[in-house]
Design an enzyme around this catalytic site. Sequence first.
Site: not given
Length: 365
Positions: A132, A157, A209, A234, A258, A286
């Site tokens: 990320s 990402k 996302e 997310d 997560k 994360g």
Amino acid sequence: MAFRLKYYNIRIPLVIPFRTSFGTTSVRDAILFQLSDGNVTAYSEAVTSSLPDYGYEDNGTVLHIVREFLADKIRDYPRPEEFLERVASIKGNNMAKAAIEMLLWDFHSKKGGTPLYRALGDHREDADVGISIGMTSTPKMLELVKQGIDRGYKRIKVKIERGREEDILSSIRKEFPDVPLSADANCNYTLKDIGALKKIDDYNLEYLEQPLGHDDVVDHAELASRLSTPICLDESITSSEITEKAFEIGACSIVNIKPGRVSGLTESLKIAKIAHDNGGHVWVGGMLETGIGRAFNVSFAANKLVDLPGDTSPNDKYFVKDIVTNPFTLDSGKIRPNSLPGIGVDIDHKEFLDRIVKSDTLISE
Ligand code: OSB
Ligand code: MG
């Protein structure tokens, strides 16, 4: 010594500041929990930070909820599921609940001498990893993308925000036309931005996302019907109930789980199963966790219900020196969960002590 529950607030600077559409983080400001019965010492980490900018919880609300309502419920070391039943009347606050639920997973798997990733059910011995990348200048982001590819990450990402998506994504696609790429908007758009969002279809992303509101699924369903790019949720995925609804109305086909956002590992497994049963896909996200929180994510990422590369980079992506002596390593784009009991983390006590800004015993018997 009998039951003891402590918290530690530690601060560790990040290797590079991490910028998302909601803000920049330069230091990981973490709340860690420690549970001991005199023989076994378990740890966990809340995924919150000092600001309620990703979700509505922050370090202060987590400490309040744990101190006032959760701590007293674990004096007899309940199993994680039993703990969740005891606190079911407390609405939301899933990051606070997760920190304690995961503390109990570490405690019980250590007691049983089992590595956590095995205790979680059907697993592989490793997990695919993506990276990320936070926002910075576009040339610098291109350099970070190149580094990520060279290090063997299986998916790249990048963070985007309104007005920058085209510049960031077209620059990356020009140099790397085929790399598995995704973009994370962290709720920065609304349906009024449909023009800009439709253009994202040009970049052949694995998924987009969380483009819309942090607690929305309805608008995401509308957007999903208008884009060819798959939607991954997310922030909106806070429970198994909302996951059922998200899939039912077509708000997403992929979920970023997560454990620290969804009240822990029990709920994470349920959410993963729902996604799987609906023909969707799952990866593990994360929150810039220290080695403690990271170990939970990596353990879950090795579960067979997880089928896409996660944001589960090794410790040195985040910190020059983490608070553990056995950091994770990346090997051909894969990471292996620790094989010691529980999360299997060996705490670097000196480093840990040096990082503490505040700590307190919540219960001691
Ligand atoms: O949206 O996934 C997110 C970090 C902080 C808050 C939100 C997010 C992130 C990340 C970082 O993307 C993932 C990582 O820990 O590497
Ligand atoms: Mg995200």
